[in-house]
Design a protein around this motif. Structure first.
Motif, mmCIF file in Angstrom:
data_model
loop_
_atom_site.group_PDB
_atom_site.id
_atom_site.type_symbol
_atom_site.label_atom_id
_atom_site.label_comp_id
_atom_site.label_asym_id
_atom_site.label_seq_id
_atom_site.Cartn_x
_atom_site.Cartn_y
_atom_site.Cartn_z
ATOM 1 N N LYS A 203 0.829 -1.217 0.000
ATOM 2 C CA LYS A 203 0.000 0.000 0.000
ATOM 3 C C LYS A 203 0.858 1.260 0.000
ATOM 4 O O LYS A 203 0.581 2.208 -0.724
ATOM 5 C CB LYS A 203 -0.902 0.005 1.245
ATOM 6 N N ARG A 204 1.919 1.275 0.834
ATOM 7 C CA ARG A 204 2.763 2.473 0.900
ATOM 8 C C ARG A 204 3.440 2.747 -0.444
ATOM 9 O O ARG A 204 3.516 3.886 -0.904
ATOM 10 C CB ARG A 204 3.818 2.318 2.000
ATOM 11 N N GLN A 205 3.935 1.688 -1.071
ATOM 12 C CA GLN A 205 4.666 1.872 -2.328
ATOM 13 C C GLN A 205 3.719 2.284 -3.456
ATOM 14 O O GLN A 205 4.031 3.159 -4.258
ATOM 15 C CB GLN A 205 5.429 0.592 -2.679
ATOM 16 N N THR A 206 2.538 1.646 -3.512
ATOM 17 C CA THR A 206 1.578 1.976 -4.572
ATOM 18 C C THR A 206 1.120 3.430 -4.434
ATOM 19 O O THR A 206 1.039 4.185 -5.416
ATOM 20 C CB THR A 206 0.342 1.044 -4.490
ATOM 21 N N GLU A 207 0.843 3.826 -3.190
ATOM 22 C CA GLU A 207 0.349 5.187 -2.979
ATOM 23 C C GLU A 207 1.450 6.219 -3.257
ATOM 24 O O GLU A 207 1.169 7.289 -3.800
ATOM 25 C CB GLU A 207 -0.158 5.312 -1.537
ATOM 26 N N ALA A 208 2.691 5.887 -2.878
ATOM 27 C CA ALA A 208 3.800 6.820 -3.125
ATOM 28 C C ALA A 208 3.934 7.059 -4.638
ATOM 29 O O ALA A 208 4.092 8.200 -5.082
ATOM 30 C CB ALA A 208 5.099 6.271 -2.555
ATOM 31 N N LEU A 209 3.825 5.982 -5.422
ATOM 32 C CA LEU A 209 3.941 6.127 -6.878
ATOM 33 C C LEU A 209 2.800 6.970 -7.446
ATOM 34 O O LEU A 209 3.003 7.804 -8.332
ATOM 35 C CB LEU A 209 3.913 4.747 -7.541
ATOM 36 N N ALA A 210 1.605 6.747 -6.893
ATOM 37 C CA ALA A 210 0.451 7.530 -7.357
ATOM 38 C C ALA A 210 0.674 9.013 -7.037
ATOM 39 O O ALA A 210 0.383 9.893 -7.867
ATOM 40 C CB ALA A 210 -0.827 7.027 -6.692
ATOM 41 N N CYS A 215 2.233 15.088 -8.079
ATOM 42 C CA CYS A 215 2.936 16.143 -7.325
ATOM 43 C C CYS A 215 4.187 16.618 -8.069
ATOM 44 O O CYS A 215 4.696 15.931 -8.944
ATOM 45 C CB CYS A 215 3.340 15.626 -5.934
ATOM 46 N N ASP A 216 4.704 17.799 -7.665
ATOM 47 C CA ASP A 216 5.945 18.319 -8.267
ATOM 48 C C ASP A 216 7.168 17.769 -7.548
ATOM 49 O O ASP A 216 8.265 17.725 -8.102
ATOM 50 C CB ASP A 216 6.034 19.850 -8.125
ATOM 51 N N ALA A 217 6.999 17.434 -6.266
ATOM 52 C CA ALA A 217 8.128 16.931 -5.481
ATOM 53 C C ALA A 217 7.592 16.001 -4.400
ATOM 54 O O ALA A 217 6.430 16.112 -4.001
ATOM 55 C CB ALA A 217 8.880 18.097 -4.833
ATOM 56 N N MET A 218 8.453 15.101 -3.962
ATOM 57 C CA MET A 218 8.039 14.133 -2.928
ATOM 58 C C MET A 218 8.963 14.235 -1.713
ATOM 59 O O MET A 218 10.170 14.401 -1.846
ATOM 60 C CB MET A 218 8.138 12.700 -3.480
ATOM 61 N N ILE A 219 8.357 14.079 -0.544
ATOM 62 C CA ILE A 219 9.147 13.969 0.682
ATOM 63 C C ILE A 219 8.894 12.579 1.245
ATOM 64 O O ILE A 219 7.740 12.155 1.383
ATOM 65 C CB ILE A 219 8.718 15.031 1.715
ATOM 66 N N VAL A 220 9.969 11.871 1.537
ATOM 67 C CA VAL A 220 9.854 10.564 2.189
ATOM 68 C C VAL A 220 10.521 10.712 3.554
ATOM 69 O O VAL A 220 11.690 11.098 3.648
ATOM 70 C CB VAL A 220 10.559 9.455 1.373
ATOM 71 N N SER A 229 11.758 2.470 4.214
ATOM 72 C CA SER A 229 11.811 3.916 3.918
ATOM 73 C C SER A 229 12.749 4.166 2.745
ATOM 74 O O SER A 229 12.446 4.957 1.842
ATOM 75 C CB SER A 229 12.318 4.698 5.141
ATOM 76 N N ASN A 230 13.896 3.495 2.761
ATOM 77 C CA ASN A 230 14.836 3.642 1.649
ATOM 78 C C ASN A 230 14.193 3.220 0.341
ATOM 79 O O ASN A 230 14.379 3.860 -0.696
ATOM 80 C CB ASN A 230 16.094 2.794 1.910
ATOM 81 N N ARG A 231 13.390 2.144 0.391
ATOM 82 C CA ARG A 231 12.744 1.680 -0.854
ATOM 83 C C ARG A 231 11.713 2.699 -1.331
ATOM 84 O O ARG A 231 11.582 2.933 -2.535
ATOM 85 C CB ARG A 231 12.072 0.331 -0.628
ATOM 86 N N LEU A 232 10.986 3.289 -0.377
ATOM 87 C CA LEU A 232 10.006 4.312 -0.779
ATOM 88 C C LEU A 232 10.720 5.455 -1.499
ATOM 89 O O LEU A 232 10.253 5.935 -2.531
ATOM 90 C CB LEU A 232 9.294 4.867 0.463
ATOM 91 N N ALA A 233 11.861 5.869 -0.922
ATOM 92 C CA ALA A 233 12.618 6.963 -1.546
ATOM 93 C C ALA A 233 13.120 6.554 -2.934
ATOM 94 O O ALA A 233 13.035 7.336 -3.893
ATOM 95 C CB ALA A 233 13.781 7.374 -0.639
ATOM 96 N N GLU A 234 13.615 5.312 -3.044
ATOM 97 C CA GLU A 234 14.109 4.838 -4.359
ATOM 98 C C GLU A 234 12.975 4.827 -5.392
ATOM 99 O O GLU A 234 13.155 5.217 -6.542
ATOM 100 C CB GLU A 234 14.643 3.405 -4.241
ATOM 101 N N ILE A 235 11.799 4.347 -4.957
ATOM 102 C CA ILE A 235 10.651 4.266 -5.875
ATOM 103 C C ILE A 235 10.277 5.665 -6.368
ATOM 104 O O ILE A 235 10.030 5.881 -7.556
ATOM 105 C CB ILE A 235 9.457 3.586 -5.155
#
Ligand code: SF4
Length: 287
Positions: A203-210, A215-220, A229-235
């Motif tokens: 769920k976290r990874q799918t939503e982060a990609l969405a 968005c113009d920028a992402m904060i993890v 957390s590292n994987r979320l940032a990589e994605i």
């Protein structure tokens, strides 16, 4: 500039981490006769660990040895973190008669059961994940004949002539899982592949990609040592979106976010709500 901040619905503590922290707090607050130790940092978040230490918990090294364990006080209670431990560590704890509070995530236990079943049937096991990560090391110890692979290249070097079982680290990203799965099935159609990514990760990874898509920028937000957390940032980075990985919310300044008008915020499974709130407060104060 009018700035929009979108926070992922699935951000911060997952059920497994919440459970482990709750076990620690319950023991510290309700069982005053016990001295609580955690085997390794309970979660990858320094502020949460500091809070628990202030309440009386002590942190042992993740690979605490017999000498250290047998020297624990008689009222010691040892908390196993959500990643779980190795079979050898379990045996050692039991041999030393240590009072165990098992915070292993039920999802990690489910992966372990798949491995134990394969081992009991004499099947080799391949674990797809980060070599040396505590969850992977723990899982590997339950296989009789286990191998860890971290990439398609490593999967391409596998050699098997009989059925084997493949599982993956709970926090693996789906792109890596699918790529390695395809590589393995191409060469070994008899491989039994189980997607053991956990729902919290999914769920976290799918939503982060969405969020990256709108968005113009992402904060993890997450700990440096936190695999998920590292994987979320990589994605987020691999989607091409400008990504800021915030590992120290207290000392982080949002100035670099000034040019962006639509900012997505997500957080790893070991990030407390207080860290998310801290970042949101700083973003909202940005002019
Ligand atoms: S990330 Fe998944 S496997 Fe790991 S503790 Fe959380 S729910 Fe459990």
């Amino acid at each position: 500039m009018k700035r929009e901040i979108i926070v992922a619905r699935e951000a911060g503590f997952c059920a497994g981490v919440r459970r482990a922290v709750q076990l620690a707090n319950d023991s510290l607050e309700k069982e005053s006769g016990k001295k609580l130790f955690s085997l390794g940092p309970l979660i990858h978040n320094p502020s949460v660990i500091e809070e628990l230490e202030a309440k009386g918990m002590s942190v042992l090294g993740p690979a605490a040895e017999e000498k250290e364990l047998s020297g624990l006080p008689s009222n010691a209670r040892l908390l196993i973190r959500a990643h779980g431990v190795t079979r050898e560590q379990y045996d050692l704890l039991q041999k030393n008669g240590i009072d165990i509070l098992d915070g292993t995530c039920p999802h990690v236990i489910a992966i372990r059961k798949i491995i134990e079943r394969a081992a009991s049937e004499g099947e080799p096991v391949v674990i797809l994940g980060d070599k040396g990560h505590a969850e992977v090391t723990g899982l590997l110890s339950f296989a009789k004949d286990g191998t860890v692979v971290s990439s398609v290249e490593e999967a391409a070097a596998l050699k098997f002539e009989k059925p084997f079982t493949v599982v993956c680290q709970s926090t693996l990203d789906s792109a890596t899982f699918e790529a390695v799965k395809n590589e393995i099935l191409k060469r070994f159609p008899f491989a039994k592949i189980r997607n053991t990514r956990c729902q919290a990760t999914e769920k976290r990874q799918t939503e982060a990609l969405a969020l990256c898509g709108v968005c113009d920028a992402m904060i993890v937000i997450g700990g440096l040592g936190s695999a998920n957390s590292n994987r979320l940032a990589e994605i987020c980075k691999s989607s091409g979106k400008e990504t800021f990985f915030v590992t120290d919310p207290k000392n982080w300044e949002p100035d670099d976010l000034r040019p962006y008008s639509k900012i997505g915020v997500t957080a790893g499974a070991s990030t407390p709500q207080s860290d998310i709130d801290l970042i949101l407060g700083k973003l909202r104060a940005l002019v």
